[in-house]
Motif scaffolding. Structure first.
Motif, PDB file in Angstrom:
ATOM      1  N   THR A   6       4.267   2.461   3.510  1.00 37.33           N
ATOM      2  CA  THR A   6       4.882   2.448   2.181  1.00 37.33           C
ATOM      3  C   THR A   6       4.138   3.387   1.249  1.00 37.33           C
ATOM      4  O   THR A   6       2.908   3.398   1.225  1.00 37.33           O
ATOM      5  N   TYR A  83       9.197   2.788   3.429  1.00 33.76           N
ATOM      6  CA  TYR A  83       9.543   2.184   2.136  1.00 33.76           C
ATOM      7  C   TYR A  83       8.824   2.925   1.017  1.00 33.76           C
ATOM      8  O   TYR A  83       7.749   3.498   1.210  1.00 33.76           O
ATOM      9  N   VAL A 102       8.488  -4.981  -1.162  1.00 28.97           N
ATOM     10  CA  VAL A 102       8.432  -4.461   0.202  1.00 28.97           C
ATOM     11  C   VAL A 102       8.787  -5.557   1.204  1.00 28.97           C
ATOM     12  O   VAL A 102       9.487  -5.323   2.195  1.00 28.97           O
TER      13      VAL A 102
END
Length: 223
Positions: A6, A83, A102
């Protein structure tokens, strides 16, 4: 817990007083943080880099929308990215709220998560600011068909495919409504997640006042 798949995208403009704490706190969980320095004149970029962030620079101040799009282009170049979370640089967002977004994306049930300061009672925006933001959200819902409670919150989460479907052209505050409109047009699955926006004396001086909310509404009506 360390999130290696992420990226946090952080627009940055003249936040030398707080950006070190923001980056350090975020990197305790998010290993990948990119700060897009939007023409800062106070050394913010150097501080962010020293604190562990990747820094991409605009030579001139273009606006938060432009900074976000530069950040999106940067993280999409990382093939390991799954993400992305957008995160403000003035200390008003909470890392735990970003983590919760997330986790929602990981379920595979949604493509986009919008942060909302109106789903619980943690945030205290003030009566007038609350009214203006709700009016702006109502106008956004009317034009997009979505049913959000907070369309102008800087804390948002995207899957990689969802992020690739977003192309911000509004450089300044109207970018928030533009993102919502593009999410709706693309038919992306979205939800909201409660977030705590912490309004401090510092953040209010930096533009988190009622006038900032009025500017959002004005740009939305102009569009």
């Amino acid at each position: 817990m360390r999130l290696d798949d992420t990226w946090l995208v952080v627009p940055l403009y003249n936040e030398a007083a707080v950006v070190a704490d923001v980056v350090t706190g975020a990197r305790a969980v998010f290993t990948k943080v990119v700060c897009v320095d939007d023409g800062s004149t106070d050394g913010s970029a150097d501080i962010a880099k020293a604190s562990g962030a990747v820094v991409v620079r605009h030579p001139l101040n273009l606006g938060q929308g432009a900074a976000l799009q530069t950040g999106f282009d940067y993280v999409l170049a990382d093939p390991a990215m799954r993400y992305v979370v957008t995160f403000d640089s003035d200390g008003q967002h909470q890392v735990a709220d970003a983590v919760a977004m997330v986790e929602l994306l990981r379920t595979g049930e949604v493509d986009v998560v919008f942060g909302s300061r109106f789903l619980d009672e943690r945030t205290e925006p003030g009566r007038t600011k609350r009214a203006v933001l709700r009016l702006a959200t109502g106008l956004s819902n009317l034009t997009t068909g979505l049913r959000l409670t907070d369309a102008h919150n800087g804390l948002r989460g995207f899957t990689r495919p969802a992020l690739a479907a977003v192309q911000i052209r509004q450089n300044r505050m109207a970018h928030a409504s533009e993102i919502v409109a593009q999410v709706a047009k693309a038919g992306l699955r979205c939800t909201e997640s409660p977030v705590h926006v912490l309004y401090t004396e510092y953040s209010r001086r930096k533009g988190q006042s009622i006038w900032n909310s009025v500017n959002i509404l004005t740009e939305l009506l102009y569009r």
